[in-house]
Design an enzyme around this catalytic site. Structure first.
Site, PDB file in Angstrom:
ATOM      1  CG  ASN A 164      -1.716   1.254   1.386  1.00  0.00           C
ATOM      2  OD1 ASN A 164      -1.858   2.013   0.418  1.00  0.00           O
ATOM      3  ND2 ASN A 164      -2.254   1.491   2.574  1.00  0.00           N
ATOM      4  CD1 TRP A 165       3.692   0.997  -2.740  1.00  0.00           C
ATOM      5  CD2 TRP A 165       3.818   2.136  -4.665  1.00  0.00           C
ATOM      6  NE1 TRP A 165       4.493   0.284  -3.594  1.00  0.00           N
ATOM      7  CE2 TRP A 165       4.594   0.956  -4.783  1.00  0.00           C
ATOM      8  CE3 TRP A 165       3.741   2.998  -5.764  1.00  0.00           C
ATOM      9  CZ2 TRP A 165       5.300   0.638  -5.943  1.00  0.00           C
ATOM     10  CZ3 TRP A 165       4.438   2.673  -6.923  1.00  0.00           C
ATOM     11  CH2 TRP A 165       5.212   1.504  -7.003  1.00  0.00           C
ATOM     12  CE  LYS A 166       0.040   3.663   4.672  1.00  0.00           C
ATOM     13  NZ  LYS A 166      -0.067   3.914   6.078  1.00  0.00           N
ATOM     14  CG  HIS A 185      -5.858   2.106   5.166  1.00  0.00           C
ATOM     15  ND1 HIS A 185      -5.447   3.075   6.059  1.00  0.00           N
ATOM     16  CD2 HIS A 185      -4.817   1.257   5.026  1.00  0.00           C
ATOM     17  CE1 HIS A 185      -4.200   2.815   6.428  1.00  0.00           C
ATOM     18  NE2 HIS A 185      -3.798   1.721   5.812  1.00  0.00           N
ATOM     19  CD  GLU A 192      -3.006   5.831   6.559  1.00  0.00           C
ATOM     20  OE1 GLU A 192      -2.993   5.839   5.315  1.00  0.00           O
ATOM     21  OE2 GLU A 192      -2.066   5.388   7.249  1.00  0.00           O
ATOM     22  CD  GLU A 213      -3.671  -2.341   7.525  1.00  0.00           C
ATOM     23  OE1 GLU A 213      -2.535  -2.593   7.109  1.00  0.00           O
ATOM     24  OE2 GLU A 213      -4.295  -1.309   7.220  1.00  0.00           O
ATOM     25  N   GLY A 256       2.401   2.380  10.983  1.00  0.00           N
ATOM     26  CA  GLY A 256       3.432   3.408  10.854  1.00  0.00           C
ATOM     27  C   GLY A 256       4.122   3.778  12.151  1.00  0.00           C
ATOM     28  CB  SER A 267       4.899  -1.632  12.389  1.00  0.00           C
ATOM     29  OG  SER A 267       4.499  -0.295  12.629  1.00  0.00           O
ATOM     30  N   GLY A 324       2.646  -0.996   4.464  1.00  0.00           N
ATOM     31  CA  GLY A 324       2.670   0.416   4.100  1.00  0.00           C
ATOM     32  C   GLY A 324       4.102   0.889   3.900  1.00  0.00           C
ATOM     33  N   GLY A 325       4.693   1.453   4.941  1.00  0.00           N
ATOM     34  CA  GLY A 325       6.014   2.085   4.853  1.00  0.00           C
ATOM     35  C   GLY A 325       7.076   1.240   4.170  1.00  0.00           C
TER      36      GLY A 325
HETATM   37  C1  PEP Z   1      -0.918   0.421   6.284  1.00  0.00           C
HETATM   38  O1  PEP Z   1      -1.091   1.639   6.320  1.00  0.00           O
HETATM   39  O2  PEP Z   1      -1.740  -0.306   5.696  1.00  0.00           O
HETATM   40  C2  PEP Z   1       0.244  -0.125   6.950  1.00  0.00           C
HETATM   41  C3  PEP Z   1       0.244  -1.373   7.272  1.00  0.00           C
HETATM   42  O3  PEP Z   1       1.273   0.756   7.185  1.00  0.00           O
HETATM   43  P1  PEP Z   1       2.707   0.419   7.838  1.00  0.00           P
HETATM   44  O4  PEP Z   1       3.174  -0.874   7.251  1.00  0.00           O
HETATM   45  O5  PEP Z   1       3.553   1.575   7.480  1.00  0.00           O
HETATM   46  O6  PEP Z   1       2.460   0.291   9.312  1.00  0.00           O
END
Ligand code: PEP
Length: 260
Positions: A18-20, A106, A108, A176, A182, A221, A242-243
């Site tokens: 997920n590049w957001k 999600h 966010e 999640e 994050g 994470s 994500g990150g």
């Molecule tokens: C996400 O936003 O879906 C996510 C899992 O982010 P991260 O891996 O950065 O915690």
């Protein structure tokens, strides 16, 4: 119904990037090419890989990813097929751009756009109707976990976000925890295992026993260092990343858990 991406059966694990809201054309292209190169060099993986870039990069990256056997996904879609919804993207538009999946609900989007679980359910129904697989995100806040309410909160989200249509072949659930996204913090193995069992049990109940093909992903994470521990927990069928998905090497370090 969406066909499973891989050839090893409906319950193949999935790793989703997920590049957001990250990536202009040059950087997005470099990242996709890096992931594609690593996949092609890495041999067979016992998982499917889906990359969800910003919508502006879908066309740009489709061929590169497809040539490496990597699927393309959107990060959100509207409940309506078309119409007066300035700035929104419909599920048929994502399908038309080469997407096989879409992430919905999600945290966010729930936090920044006030998306309720009911709204997520409507979007999911529309996405399934457009032939997309849906990756429905659920997760508790830190306060909810501290209060001992995590199972109830996530259970309620699953109940309300699941569309009537669809089954374990085209609905994926991503657990999640909001406090793990994050932050570098991750629930312990017991907490993850317990929540994944809870989600699976609930899905089985809500979908009249259709649970064998269900993938319940963990997200929050995940990185190349902790991936092996997290992905080995019983009931974890892959990851939403994500990150760490913004670096080809780091993302590949996670996918490689399913290598031979
Ligand atoms: C996400 O936003 O879906 C996510 C899992 O982010 P991260 O891996 O950065 O915690």
């Amino acid at each position: 119904m969406t066909e499973p991406l891989g050839s090893a059966g409906a319950a193949r694990p999935i790793v989703v990037a997920n590049w957001k809201m990250n990536g202009l054309r040059r950087a997005g292209r470099d990242l996709a090419e890096g992931i594609a190169r690593l996949k092609q060099a890495g041999g067979e993986l016992a998982c499917d890989v889906i990359v969800c870039p910003p919508v502006t990069l879908l066309f740009e990256l489709h061929d590169t990813l497809a040539a490496a056997g990597i699927a393309l996904g959107g990060q959100n879609s509207h409940a309506a097929e078309k119409g007066a919804h300035t700035g929104d993207i419909s599920a048929p538009m994502l399908a038309d751009s080469g997407c096989s999946h879409v992430i919905l609900g999600h945290s966010e989007r729930r936090a920044n756009h006030g998306e309720t679980s009911e709204a997520v359910g409507e979007k999911a129904a529309a996405a399934l109707a457009a032939g997309l697989g849906v990756i429905i995100c659920v997760g508790e806040s830190e306060a909810e976990r501290d209060a001992g309410d995590a199972l109830d909160v996530v259970g309620d989200q699953v109940r309300k976000s699941l569309p009537e249509q669809g089954g374990s072949g085209d609905i994926v659930i991503a657990y999640e925890p909001v406090w793990a996204i994050g932050t570098g913090r991750v629930p312990n193995a017991e907490q993850i295992g317990e929540m994944h069992r809870h989600i699976r049990d609930l899905f089985k109940q809500l979908k009249s026993g259709d649970v064998d093909g269900l993938r319940v992903l963990y997200g929050g994470s995940v990185n190349a260092e902790n991936a092996a521990d997290i992905l080995s927990i019983e009931g974890v069928d892959g990851a939403l990343v994500g990150g760490a998905s913004l670096s080809a090497e780091k993302f590949w370090g996670i996918c490689a858990h399913y290598g031979h």
